[in-house]
Design a protein around this motif. Structure first.
Motif, PDB file in Angstrom:
ATOM      1  N   VAL A  30       0.838  -1.203   0.000  1.00 18.44           N
ATOM      2  CA  VAL A  30       0.000   0.000   0.000  1.00 18.44           C
ATOM      3  C   VAL A  30       0.875   1.257   0.000  1.00 18.44           C
ATOM      4  O   VAL A  30       0.646   2.200  -0.776  1.00 18.44           O
ATOM      5  CB  VAL A  30      -0.964   0.008   1.199  1.00 18.44           C
ATOM      6  CG1 VAL A  30      -1.792   1.295   1.209  1.00 18.44           C
ATOM      7  CG2 VAL A  30      -1.885  -1.208   1.157  1.00 18.44           C
ATOM      8  N   GLU A  31       1.893   1.286   0.851  1.00 17.81           N
ATOM      9  CA  GLU A  31       2.754   2.472   0.952  1.00 17.81           C
ATOM     10  C   GLU A  31       3.513   2.729  -0.347  1.00 17.81           C
ATOM     11  O   GLU A  31       3.624   3.880  -0.802  1.00 17.81           O
ATOM     12  CB  GLU A  31       3.712   2.317   2.125  1.00 17.81           C
ATOM     13  CG  GLU A  31       3.016   2.364   3.481  1.00 17.81           C
ATOM     14  CD  GLU A  31       3.956   2.132   4.656  1.00 17.81           C
ATOM     15  OE1 GLU A  31       3.618   2.582   5.756  1.00 17.81           O
ATOM     16  OE2 GLU A  31       5.008   1.489   4.459  1.00 17.81           O
ATOM     17  N   LEU A  32       4.035   1.663  -0.959  1.00 13.64           N
ATOM     18  CA  LEU A  32       4.777   1.829  -2.213  1.00 13.64           C
ATOM     19  C   LEU A  32       3.852   2.228  -3.356  1.00 13.64           C
ATOM     20  O   LEU A  32       4.248   2.991  -4.248  1.00 13.64           O
ATOM     21  CB  LEU A  32       5.523   0.542  -2.555  1.00 13.64           C
ATOM     22  CG  LEU A  32       6.715   0.207  -1.639  1.00 13.64           C
ATOM     23  CD1 LEU A  32       7.242  -1.184  -1.925  1.00 13.64           C
ATOM     24  CD2 LEU A  32       7.833   1.242  -1.807  1.00 13.64           C
ATOM     25  N   GLY A  38       0.574   7.786  -6.449  1.00 18.76           N
ATOM     26  CA  GLY A  38      -0.089   8.915  -5.826  1.00 18.76           C
ATOM     27  C   GLY A  38      -1.406   8.536  -5.180  1.00 18.76           C
ATOM     28  O   GLY A  38      -1.969   7.478  -5.453  1.00 18.76           O
ATOM     29  N   ALA A  39      -1.890   9.414  -4.312  1.00 19.20           N
ATOM     30  CA  ALA A  39      -3.163   9.178  -3.631  1.00 19.20           C
ATOM     31  C   ALA A  39      -4.319   9.631  -4.545  1.00 19.20           C
ATOM     32  O   ALA A  39      -4.146  10.528  -5.378  1.00 19.20           O
ATOM     33  CB  ALA A  39      -3.192   9.940  -2.319  1.00 19.20           C
ATOM     34  N   PRO A  40      -5.477   8.976  -4.435  1.00 18.35           N
ATOM     35  CA  PRO A  40      -5.736   7.869  -3.516  1.00 18.35           C
ATOM     36  C   PRO A  40      -5.409   6.508  -4.139  1.00 18.35           C
ATOM     37  O   PRO A  40      -5.516   6.341  -5.349  1.00 18.35           O
ATOM     38  CB  PRO A  40      -7.241   7.994  -3.256  1.00 18.35           C
ATOM     39  CG  PRO A  40      -7.784   8.534  -4.559  1.00 18.35           C
ATOM     40  CD  PRO A  40      -6.709   9.446  -5.104  1.00 18.35           C
ATOM     41  N   GLY A  61      -3.286   8.514   2.462  1.00 18.88           N
ATOM     42  CA  GLY A  61      -4.007   8.587   1.199  1.00 18.88           C
ATOM     43  C   GLY A  61      -4.678   7.310   0.743  1.00 18.88           C
ATOM     44  O   GLY A  61      -5.251   7.264  -0.358  1.00 18.88           O
ATOM     45  N   ALA A  62      -4.633   6.263   1.556  1.00 17.91           N
ATOM     46  CA  ALA A  62      -5.333   5.021   1.210  1.00 17.91           C
ATOM     47  C   ALA A  62      -6.820   5.181   1.504  1.00 17.91           C
ATOM     48  O   ALA A  62      -7.205   5.824   2.489  1.00 17.91           O
ATOM     49  CB  ALA A  62      -4.764   3.852   1.996  1.00 17.91           C
ATOM     50  N   VAL A  63      -7.642   4.591   0.657  1.00 21.10           N
ATOM     51  CA  VAL A  63      -9.091   4.606   0.852  1.00 21.10           C
ATOM     52  C   VAL A  63      -9.569   3.158   0.902  1.00 21.10           C
ATOM     53  O   VAL A  63      -9.346   2.390  -0.039  1.00 21.10           O
ATOM     54  CB  VAL A  63      -9.807   5.356  -0.295  1.00 21.10           C
ATOM     55  CG1 VAL A  63     -11.324   5.284  -0.108  1.00 21.10           C
ATOM     56  CG2 VAL A  63      -9.335   6.802  -0.367  1.00 21.10           C
TER      57      VAL A  63
END
Length: 317
Positions: A30-32, A38-40, A61-63
């Motif tokens: 998720v972080e990479l 970019g988010a989201p 920025g994860a949904v």
């Protein structure tokens, strides 16, 4: 005037504890993905069962969504570490979505085992907990009715199967080692020819964390397990502690959830964390004890873990 002296307490800290390789890999994915695309970045279901982790990723920025229908066109989506039914990637392919599969490789191993057994004509008994995402994902690898779920020893007697039928069993990866052994024994009594997995399905991290708890369960007055109430491996650690003789075993999500009254009179407390609980929450609990007690910290290492899992190719560059 001198400050009141704090009572003494010994904290026995289990090792290994906390994040396993599968959880670490899923969070990295998720972080990479956020860093690369970019988010989201969307995540189907909780990436791992821990609200602290989920909220930390949301802040980046994860949904988190329940279904793929909630993912806007053109945005990447990550499947959780627990695994998903085959229908989920099939839907993603139909919609031409870009997805990253964060399924723990040890869960994927169980999926492949289930497929192999089905291909050679075995009816499959899955030992696991109904409704858990991993169980839903594993059962969803095969046609409906191909897998029968058993949750406890008593369920074995209720299986409507011919004892001569070609059978095999598989297990959820985060079960109690001892309880699962009891269920397997019952299956073998009723179905002597039942086939087991080529290699133990309960994962190394679950096994190691349970063994660490057993190592000090008889030496402490209470045990705290840091983990979420929907985390199977964390709940099993509480059960293992109780079965190993510790009558005061409690699940806490973080330091603010500690019931200090329930620890009254305790002079030695065991501390561990489920495989989806980050070390920062362990540090937080230790700090809370130090606010109230003169703490003597003991590290009890039963085995050293050095397992790492590869990331998806799309994120390796």
């Amino acid at each position: 005037m001198t400050a009141e002296r704090k009572p003494s307490i010994t904290l026995k800290l289990a090792s290994p504890r906390g994040f396993c390789a599968g959880v670490d890999r899923a969070i990295q994915i998720v972080e990479l993905a956020l860093a690369k695309y970019g988010a989201p970045v969307y995540v189907r279901h909780e990436i791992v069962h821990n609200r602290f982790v989920v909220e930390s990723l949301e802040a980046k920025g994860a949904v988190f969504v329940d279904e793929l229908a909630e993912v806007p066109e053109g945005r990447p989506v990550v499947f959780s570490a627990h695994g998903v039914p085959k229908s989920v990637p099939d839907e993603a392919e139909r919609r031409r979505m870009f997805y990253l599969d964060a399924t723990c490789p040890l869960v994927s191993k169980v999926h492949r085992e289930a497929e192999r057994l089905h291909e050679i004509g075995r009816r499959i008994v899955l030992i696991g907990h109904a409704g858990h995402p991993e169980v839903v994902g594993t059962m969803g690898q095969l046609p409906e009715g191909a897998v029968m779920l058993v949750e406890r020893v008593e369920d074995v007697a209720r299986l409507d199967l011919d004892s001569a039928a070609p059978l095999a069993y598989i297990t959820q990866t985060t079960l109690s080692v001892d309880e699962t052994a009891d269920i397997v024994a019952a299956l073998k009594v009723r179905f002597p020819a039942i086939e087991g997995p080529r290699k133990e399905d309960i994962c190394y991290a679950t096994t190691n964390r349970q063994a660490a708890v057993k190592s000090f369960a008889g030496e402490v007055d209470a045990i705290l397990v840091i983990g979420a109430p929907n985390s199977s491996n964390s709940l099993r650690l509480v059960e293992v502690a109780e079965r190993a003789g510790c009558k005061r075993a409690f699940l806490v999500q973080r330091a603010s959830g500690i019931d200090w009254a329930a620890l009254e009179g305790a002079r030695a407390v065991g501390l561990t964390a489920g495989a989806s609980a980050p070390e920062v929450l362990v540090d937080e609990v230790i700090a809370a004890f130090r606010d109230r007690f003169d703490v003597r910290l003991e590290m009890l290492e039963t085995v050293r873990e050095d397992i790492r899992f590869k990331l998806p190719r799309a994120l390796e560059a």
